[in-house]
Design a protein around this motif. Structure first.
Motif, short mmCIF file in Angstrom:
data_model
loop_
_atom_site.label_atom_id
_atom_site.label_comp_id
_atom_site.label_asym_id
_atom_site.label_seq_id
_atom_site.Cartn_x
_atom_site.Cartn_y
_atom_site.Cartn_z
N LEU A 141 0.84 -1.20 0.00
CA LEU A 141 0.00 0.00 0.00
C LEU A 141 0.88 1.26 0.00
O LEU A 141 0.67 2.19 -0.78
N ILE A 142 1.89 1.26 0.90
CA ILE A 142 2.76 2.45 1.03
C ILE A 142 3.67 2.58 -0.19
O ILE A 142 3.80 3.65 -0.77
N MET A 143 4.30 1.46 -0.57
CA MET A 143 5.28 1.50 -1.66
C MET A 143 4.64 1.10 -2.99
O MET A 143 5.12 0.22 -3.69
N ASN A 144 3.54 1.77 -3.36
CA ASN A 144 2.92 1.45 -4.65
C ASN A 144 3.76 2.03 -5.78
O ASN A 144 4.66 2.85 -5.54
N HIS A 145 3.44 1.63 -7.01
CA HIS A 145 4.29 2.00 -8.16
C HIS A 145 4.43 3.51 -8.31
O HIS A 145 5.52 4.02 -8.58
N LYS A 146 3.33 4.23 -8.11
CA LYS A 146 3.37 5.68 -8.28
C LYS A 146 4.36 6.32 -7.29
O LYS A 146 5.17 7.18 -7.66
N VAL A 147 4.31 5.86 -6.04
CA VAL A 147 5.22 6.38 -5.00
C VAL A 147 6.67 6.08 -5.38
O VAL A 147 7.55 6.93 -5.26
N CYS A 148 6.90 4.84 -5.84
CA CYS A 148 8.27 4.44 -6.22
C CYS A 148 8.82 5.34 -7.33
O CYS A 148 9.97 5.80 -7.25
N VAL A 149 7.99 5.60 -8.34
CA VAL A 149 8.43 6.45 -9.45
C VAL A 149 8.72 7.87 -8.94
O VAL A 149 9.75 8.47 -9.29
N GLN A 150 7.83 8.38 -8.08
CA GLN A 150 8.04 9.73 -7.53
C GLN A 150 9.34 9.81 -6.73
O GLN A 150 10.09 10.79 -6.85
N LEU A 151 9.61 8.77 -5.93
CA LEU A 151 10.84 8.76 -5.12
C LEU A 151 12.08 8.76 -6.00
O LEU A 151 13.06 9.46 -5.72
N VAL A 152 12.04 7.99 -7.09
CA VAL A 152 13.19 7.92 -8.00
C VAL A 152 13.40 9.27 -8.71
O VAL A 152 14.52 9.79 -8.77
N VAL A 153 12.30 9.84 -9.22
CA VAL A 153 12.39 11.13 -9.93
C VAL A 153 12.92 12.21 -8.99
O VAL A 153 13.78 13.01 -9.35
N THR A 154 12.42 12.21 -7.75
CA THR A 154 12.90 13.18 -6.75
C THR A 154 14.39 13.01 -6.50
O THR A 154 15.14 13.98 -6.41
N SER A 155 14.84 11.75 -6.38
CA SER A 155 16.27 11.48 -6.16
C SER A 155 17.12 12.05 -7.28
O SER A 155 18.18 12.62 -7.05
N TRP A 156 16.63 11.90 -8.51
CA TRP A 156 17.39 12.37 -9.67
C TRP A 156 17.42 13.89 -9.75
O TRP A 156 18.44 14.48 -10.11
N LEU A 157 16.30 14.53 -9.43
CA LEU A 157 16.16 15.95 -9.75
C LEU A 157 16.48 16.92 -8.61
O LEU A 157 16.80 18.08 -8.86
N THR A 158 16.39 16.45 -7.36
CA THR A 158 16.49 17.38 -6.22
C THR A 158 17.71 18.28 -6.26
O THR A 158 17.61 19.49 -6.08
N GLY A 159 18.88 17.69 -6.51
CA GLY A 159 20.11 18.49 -6.39
C GLY A 159 20.45 19.35 -7.60
O GLY A 159 21.29 20.24 -7.51
N ILE A 160 19.79 19.08 -8.74
CA ILE A 160 20.24 19.69 -10.01
C ILE A 160 20.39 21.22 -9.96
O ILE A 160 21.45 21.73 -10.28
N PRO A 161 19.35 21.99 -9.54
CA PRO A 161 19.51 23.46 -9.58
C PRO A 161 20.69 23.96 -8.74
O PRO A 161 21.49 24.77 -9.20
N VAL A 162 20.80 23.41 -7.53
CA VAL A 162 21.88 23.83 -6.62
C VAL A 162 23.24 23.48 -7.22
O VAL A 162 24.18 24.28 -7.18
#
Length: 314
Positions: A141-162
């Motif tokens: 329930l917690i780790m559904n596919h949508k959440v997993c994709v969001q977590l991966v995208v966040t990992s990739w993008l968070t640091g880019i601007p800084v």
């Protein structure tokens, strides 16, 4: 006339158009040998991580969050090594060693973006293990596919601007005179001594960003594992305990490898580092960890071994 001379001197000073990456030029007799070793390492990183990506995509038994993250992590490892390895191999092969200011900036920027993404993805993987072990009934329930994709995208993008901002600041410095970078790739610490302007503020900001992007994920990983271990210790059966430990141990080993060497490079004071030890540590977190990652995950994991058996002919 003197003023003219000064401005001419200033103009001569400001523009370093390219750098020379010294790399392993202090070992002239070993260039061919080093090329051979690093070539084998790079190919094994591509094959090992490539295989992990293929099996996590193709084997239905591995279509669960843990392996979704592992596939992404393997892809990230390939990107991360490809920022430094091909260039290093070309330098060893051609003995040219020159790199333009722009290419140097691009290499530094991508190195940071992939390195920070790796820190965040390791944190996401720890969180996944934390949910699996501490909340097994709600896991799907917690780790559904949508959440997993969001977590991966966040990992990739968070640091880019800084990180793009940081790279811009580093390469906006005036580089004049010496243009020899005593390192195996472009990176902030070996670049600072070559600048002719005061680098104190930028060095502090690089340390702050490193602290932020390295320490915060590390603290979160640590917190996850404290919770995981306390939960595992409460499990009644020893077989349950050992199974829970084995799913976490491979991730923990990768975390220790990557964080151990990376933090020594970026968080240690300059004075206590020789250029050779910095090169060795840099090699460790840019090549050794990505090479061992597939081995650590496959040798310690029955599902991965089973999937590999299906994929590769006996």
């Amino acid at each position: 006339h003197r003023q003219k001379k000064d401005t001419m001197a200033e103009e001569n000073l400001t523009y370093v158009k390219e750098f020379i990456l010294l790399g392993f030029s202090d070992l002239p007799n070993l260039q061919g040998f080093l090329f051979g070793i690093f070539f084998v390492i790079y190919i094994s990183i591509l094959i090992g991580n490539g295989l992990l990506i293929v099996i996590t995509k193709t084997d239905p038994a591995l279509h669960i969050p843990m392996y979704f993250f592992l596939g992404n992590f393997s892809f990230l490892e390939i990107c991360y090594t490809s920022v430094t390895m091909p260039r290093m191999l070309a330098d060893l092969w051609t003995q040219k060693r020159t790199i333009s200011l722009l290419a140097c900036a691009v290499q530094t920027c991508f190195l940071y973006i992939f390195g920070v993404a790796e820190c965040f993805l390791l944190t996401v993987m720890a969180y996944d293990r934390y949910v699996a072990i501490t909340k097994p009934l709600y896991y799907t329930l917690i780790m559904n596919h949508k959440v997993c994709v969001q977590l991966v995208v966040t990992s990739w993008l968070t640091g880019i601007p800084v990180l793009i901002g940081q790279t811009y600041r580093i390469f906006s410095l005036n580089f004049c005179g010496p243009n020899k970078i005593n390192h195996i790739f472009c990176d902030a610490p070996p670049l600072f001594p070559l600048a002719c302007t005061d680098t104190y503020k930028i060095e502090v900001s690089v340390h702050v960003v490193a602290l932020l992007f390295v320490t915060v994920p590390f603290v979160l990983i640590l917190a996850s594992y404290i919770k995981i271990i306390t939960t595992i210790m409460k499990l009644p059966s020893t077989s349950g305990r050992s199974k829970a430990f084995s799913t976490c141990s491979s991730h923990l080993m990768v975390v220790c490898f990557f964080y151990g060497s990376g933090s020594i490079v970026y968080l240690q004071p300059k004075s206590s580092q020789s250029s050779r030890s910095r090169k060795m540590l840099a090699l460790f977190y840019t090549t050794v960890t990505p090479m061992f990652n597939p081995l650590i995950y496959s040798l310690r994991n029955k599902d991965v071994i089973a999937a590999l058996r299906k994929l590769l002919p006996k």
